[in-house]
Design an enzyme around this catalytic site. Structure first.
Site, PDB file in Angstrom:
ATOM      1  N   THR A  53       0.872  -1.183   0.000  1.00 50.26           N
ATOM      2  CA  THR A  53       0.000   0.000   0.000  1.00 50.26           C
ATOM      3  C   THR A  53       0.908   1.232   0.000  1.00 50.26           C
ATOM      4  O   THR A  53       2.131   1.097  -0.033  1.00 50.26           O
ATOM      5  CB  THR A  53      -0.887   0.039   1.260  1.00 50.26           C
ATOM      6  OG1 THR A  53      -0.053   0.359   2.383  1.00 50.26           O
ATOM      7  CG2 THR A  53      -1.571  -1.282   1.522  1.00 50.26           C
ATOM      8  N   CYS A  54       0.290   2.415   0.065  1.00 48.22           N
ATOM      9  CA  CYS A  54       1.134   3.611   0.057  1.00 48.22           C
ATOM     10  C   CYS A  54       1.940   3.743   1.355  1.00 48.22           C
ATOM     11  O   CYS A  54       2.965   4.396   1.392  1.00 48.22           O
ATOM     12  CB  CYS A  54       0.295   4.858  -0.191  1.00 48.22           C
ATOM     13  SG  CYS A  54      -1.086   5.003   0.941  1.00 48.22           S
ATOM     14  N   ASN A  55       1.474   3.081   2.409  1.00 48.58           N
ATOM     15  CA  ASN A  55       2.180   3.199   3.687  1.00 48.58           C
ATOM     16  C   ASN A  55       3.036   2.000   4.050  1.00 48.58           C
ATOM     17  O   ASN A  55       3.794   2.059   5.007  1.00 48.58           O
ATOM     18  CB  ASN A  55       1.172   3.426   4.816  1.00 48.58           C
ATOM     19  CG  ASN A  55       0.716   4.863   4.869  1.00 48.58           C
ATOM     20  OD1 ASN A  55       1.469   5.759   4.468  1.00 48.58           O
ATOM     21  ND2 ASN A  55      -0.499   5.086   5.303  1.00 48.58           N
ATOM     22  N   ARG A  56       2.886   0.916   3.323  1.00 47.09           N
ATOM     23  CA  ARG A  56       3.690  -0.267   3.666  1.00 47.09           C
ATOM     24  C   ARG A  56       3.840  -1.225   2.488  1.00 47.09           C
ATOM     25  O   ARG A  56       2.929  -1.349   1.660  1.00 47.09           O
ATOM     26  CB  ARG A  56       3.090  -1.009   4.851  1.00 47.09           C
ATOM     27  CG  ARG A  56       1.717  -1.635   4.615  1.00 47.09           C
ATOM     28  CD  ARG A  56       1.182  -2.304   5.865  1.00 47.09           C
ATOM     29  NE  ARG A  56       0.935  -1.320   6.906  1.00 47.09           N
ATOM     30  CZ  ARG A  56       1.611  -1.257   8.049  1.00 47.09           C
ATOM     31  NH1 ARG A  56       2.559  -2.137   8.310  1.00 47.09           N
ATOM     32  NH2 ARG A  56       1.324  -0.324   8.927  1.00 47.09           N
ATOM     33  N   SER A 113      -1.507   1.112  11.477  1.00 44.56           N
ATOM     34  CA  SER A 113      -1.689   2.144  10.441  1.00 44.56           C
ATOM     35  C   SER A 113      -1.199   3.503  10.906  1.00 44.56           C
ATOM     36  O   SER A 113      -1.142   3.784  12.103  1.00 44.56           O
ATOM     37  CB  SER A 113      -3.167   2.256  10.077  1.00 44.56           C
ATOM     38  OG  SER A 113      -3.615   1.055   9.542  1.00 44.56           O
ATOM     39  N   GLU A 118      -7.576   2.909  10.849  1.00 42.85           N
ATOM     40  CA  GLU A 118      -8.145   3.210   9.519  1.00 42.85           C
ATOM     41  C   GLU A 118      -8.744   1.934   8.914  1.00 42.85           C
ATOM     42  O   GLU A 118      -8.289   0.817   9.210  1.00 42.85           O
ATOM     43  CB  GLU A 118      -7.090   3.829   8.599  1.00 42.85           C
ATOM     44  CG  GLU A 118      -5.931   2.923   8.284  1.00 42.85           C
ATOM     45  CD  GLU A 118      -5.616   2.850   6.813  1.00 42.85           C
ATOM     46  OE1 GLU A 118      -6.529   3.051   6.012  1.00 42.85           O
ATOM     47  OE2 GLU A 118      -4.468   2.566   6.482  1.00 42.85           O
ATOM     48  N   ALA A 194     -14.493  27.466  -4.211  1.00 40.50           N
ATOM     49  CA  ALA A 194     -14.178  26.502  -5.274  1.00 40.50           C
ATOM     50  C   ALA A 194     -12.699  26.130  -5.245  1.00 40.50           C
ATOM     51  O   ALA A 194     -12.138  25.680  -6.241  1.00 40.50           O
ATOM     52  CB  ALA A 194     -14.570  27.084  -6.638  1.00 40.50           C
ATOM     53  N   GLY A 195     -12.088  26.298  -4.081  1.00 39.89           N
ATOM     54  CA  GLY A 195     -10.669  25.958  -3.948  1.00 39.89           C
ATOM     55  C   GLY A 195     -10.469  24.483  -3.640  1.00 39.89           C
ATOM     56  O   GLY A 195     -11.399  23.679  -3.749  1.00 39.89           O
ATOM     57  N   GLU A 196      -9.246  24.150  -3.212  1.00 40.19           N
ATOM     58  CA  GLU A 196      -8.891  22.750  -2.943  1.00 40.19           C
ATOM     59  C   GLU A 196      -9.742  22.149  -1.823  1.00 40.19           C
ATOM     60  O   GLU A 196     -10.223  21.026  -1.927  1.00 40.19           O
ATOM     61  CB  GLU A 196      -7.417  22.665  -2.525  1.00 40.19           C
ATOM     62  CG  GLU A 196      -6.483  22.418  -3.688  1.00 40.19           C
ATOM     63  CD  GLU A 196      -5.046  22.358  -3.239  1.00 40.19           C
ATOM     64  OE1 GLU A 196      -4.776  21.707  -2.213  1.00 40.19           O
ATOM     65  OE2 GLU A 196      -4.201  22.969  -3.905  1.00 40.19           O
TER      66      GLU A 196
END
Lengths: 429, 274
Positions: A53-56, A113, A118, A194-196
């Protein structure tokens, strides 16, 4: 069969930075490739599973040669991915047997996590399990381990509150909305800005099932741009009061220095909407909604500080659940280890009995021409009885210790060393 | 038969206690399996309860509301039935703990103190009276349940607005669901109580020769029912489904209940069957 170890080699947010984790992350095709390559060299590897995954990125092995695993992994990463994980790389977390088992269960439960508890990680563990099942190889030990880890993960989610509560500002906003409304498909959400941030909030509500968005912003191009992504109605800031008539949820995320929603506007709007409740989430800085509006009974108003407080309280609650979640991990891990130890002890008993019987028949063979047929028969019975009696206590003790969970891999290893069962294992029987 | 009735007197609070325990666990842990079990136990309790009251009716030959303790058991069953129906319609069991607490306490008190040696009024032996009473009790129970939903709604609004999220916030379903459950209970209450009142008037006409008698209990019940119908029309027309609707439901029932208690205290004669 004997002396197999479950080994974990893990790179995660705890021991590797994001750049390195990105470098070694594997997609499904690459994981399948790793499995296929691993199964060529069955002398080292018996089973393999990968979670990426992105973390492991974690490798779970069942092997007879634990010391050869890391060099193997270094070599394969170099050839498959062109990444040298030996040079300038962080030291991986390496764990064996029970520790490795508990680690996977803790991962599935969300205990390992980055954001405690999570939910996504359980889905990722399930995906890894399915990927292993889809390969043409049979991995009985790891499959059972992953099944139990998924069970532990589910149990933690249902029996504890480790995964409950919002842990980010946008999640807190969504959670509050869920406490007010049960379904979102017919809800109208007015997003001012309408920003991020506005876009992130829109995304969260869209995932929740919201289909009707109104986007209000000063800049025509920006509001139309965001509106086009969600099939929303773009409006100018001057039309906010009209939009408030229909809105169930309002999110403001602008940099406006003045209040865009005032007490007077809300008082007028509530009259025309028959005092129907409205949830207003003001995540602007400075605030865009007059704070006194919170005193109106039908208005639920939250600003960024309120949402931060929600997040802090959720994290505190999650932290309190850690012991309960760890108890579940321990319980399921013990169940797995019982099953795993049984796998180890059955071949050991049969090998030990085979070894004793081998010596018995070898020694008995010396008297085949020296004794009469009747005498030989007596000797055979006598030797069988002696072997049975000699083995009675060791075998029953092995079974007893295995049942109680006291039988470690080290003890079994000692037994194999004591009787040279490994050498005997190689001899043709 | 009497041994059977005595046995159920013990067994029934036990079934409700199990259901209450399971609803409590479900409220705290939110495990759907616990919710299903709790609901199954409640269903079992209702079935046993119906058999229990039916057996009493068959054995003693009169409708089982002769004493306050017998009425309490009947009321527990009525609350159980109405709550079970609302739970099944909305598919939401997290509020069960509140109603099962009431049902359990009512049934426990009834089972502990009920006496079977009292001779009731002959009116109770008429099955038509039983039907009138059943509908009336079911209707009042439904209105009581809607009032409790109103109270839950008000409490949850208070927690959400105060930003201190405690057990109520964690355990209760959304405001929208609470509102919906309250509305369903109100509708059931208005319809069923309406039938009960109508049957009572018809039965009085047939047996006693008058359709309406100026008795405070009858007057209050009739006015309360008309007020509920009127209130419901206004709430629907104005779409006051949120906090306002819940306030009206809660305070309305509280007023009705207080008046009934007061009238029962003053006028002891009518609707007494011992």
């Amino acid at each position: 069969m004997h002396s197999l170890s479950i080994v974990l080699i893990s790179y995660s947010h705890k021991n590797a930075d994001i750049a390195f984790r990105d470098q070694i992350a594997l997609n499904s095709d690459e994981i399948i490739h790793f499995i296929e390559v691993a199964m060529i060299d069955t002398k080292i590897m018996k089973e393999i599973a990968v979670i990426s995954t992105c973390n492991r990125t974690e490798f779970y092995f069942v092997t007879q040669a634990p010391t050869q695993l890391f060099p193997w992994l270094v070599e394969k990463y170099t050839t498959i991915r062109g990444v040298d994980i030996n040079r300038d790389a962080p030291t991986p977390l390496t764990q064996y047997d029970r520790d490795a088992v508990m680690h996977l269960m803790a991962v599935a439960g969300g205990l390992e996590s980055m954001m405690l508890g999570e939910n996504q990680i359980l889905i990722q563990v399930k995906s890894s399990y399915k990927l292993n099942l889809s390969s043409s190889y049979k991995f009985p030990i790891l499959n059972r381990l992953f099944q139990d880890a998924i069970r532990a993960g589910k149990s933690i989610r249902t029996k504890t509150a480790l995964c409950q509560g919002a842990v980010s500002i946008s999640m807190a906003a969504v959670e509050l909305a869920r406490k007010i409304y049960s379904s979102f498909s017919k809800r109208n959400v007015l997003i001012i800005g309408a920003g991020e941030t506005a876009e992130l909030v829109a995304l969260h509500f869209h995932r929740l099932g919201v289909n009707h968005f109104i986007i209000a912003n000063r800049d025509k191009k920006r509001r139309e741009n965001l509106a086009s992504k969600y099939d929303a109605q773009p409006i100018s800031l001057e039309r906010i009061a009209d939009a408030l008539q229909e809105a169930d949820i309002v999110v403001t995320a602008t940099k406006s220095p003045t209040y865009l929603i005032t007490n007077d506007i809300i008082a007028t709007v509530l009259k025309s909407r028959n005092q129907r409740s409205i949830l207003i989430i003001d995540i602007s800085s400075p605030r865009n909604v007059e704070p006194e509006i919170a005193d109106i009974p039908e208005v639920f108003l939250y600003n960024i500080s309120d949402l931060r407080q929600v997040v802090i309280e959720s994290l505190e609650k999650r932290n309190k659940e850690i012991p309960a979640a760890e108890a579940i991990v321990k319980e399921v891990a013990e169940e797995f280890m019982d099953w795993y130890r049984a796998l180890e002890v059955v071949p050991t008993i049969s090998k030990l009995a085979g070894y004793f019987d081998h010596i018995r028949t070898q020694e008995l063979g010396k008297y085949i021409h020296k004794a009469s047929e009747k005498e030989y028969q007596h000797l055979d019975e006598l030797s069988r009885s002696i072997v049975r009696k000699l083995l009675h206590y060791p075998i029953s003790e092995l079974r007893k210790q295995n049942h109680k969970g006291d039988l470690s891999v080290t003890k079994i290893d000692a037994l194999w060393d004591l009787f040279h069962l490994r050498e005997f294992d190689k001899k043709p029987e | 038969m009497i041994q059977f009735i005595h046995a159920i007197d013990v067994f029934l609070p036990l079934v409700y206690a199990i259901s209450l325990g399971t609803y409590l666990s479900f409220f705290l842990v939110k495990n759907p399996t616990l919710g299903r079990f709790a609901s199954h136990f409640l269903f079992l309790g209702i079935l046993v309860h119906i058999i229990f009251l039916g057996s009493k009716w068959a054995y003693f030959g009169f409708f089982p509301i002769a004493s306050s303790f017998a009425s309490l058991s009947m009321l527990a069953l009525a609350i159980g039935i109405v709550y079970y129906i609302v739970e099944k319609i909305v598919k939401e069991g997290r509020t069960g703990i509140f109603f099962l607490s009431i049902i359990f306490v009512f049934q426990l008190i009834s089972s502990m103190f009920i006496k079977y040696d009292q001779i009731p009024n002959q009116l109770l032996s008429d099955p038509k009276f039983g039907v009138h009473t059943t509908f009336t009790l079911l209707g009042i129970s439904a209105l009581a349940i809607s009032a409790l939903y109103g109270l839950m709604y008000i409490m949850l609004v208070k927690e959400i607005k105060s930003r201190h999220f405690g057990v109520i916030y964690d355990g209760l379903p959304s405001l929208e669901i609470l509102g919906k459950m309250g509305r369903y209970s109100t509708v059931v209450g208005i319809v069923v109580l309406g039938i009960g009142i109508l049957l009572g008037h018809l039965w009085a006409y047939k047996v006693l020769g008058y359709f309406f008698k100026f008795d405070p209990k009858i007057v209050i019940t009739d006015i309360a029912w008309l007020a509920y119908v009127g209130g419901w029309i206004i709430v629907r027309k104005k779409r006051w489904y949120g906090l306002r609707g819940s306030m009206i439901t809660f305070w309305g029932f509280l007023l009705f209940f207080t008046l009934m208690v007061f009238v029962n205290f003053i006028y002891k004669g009518f609707h007494k069957f011992m």
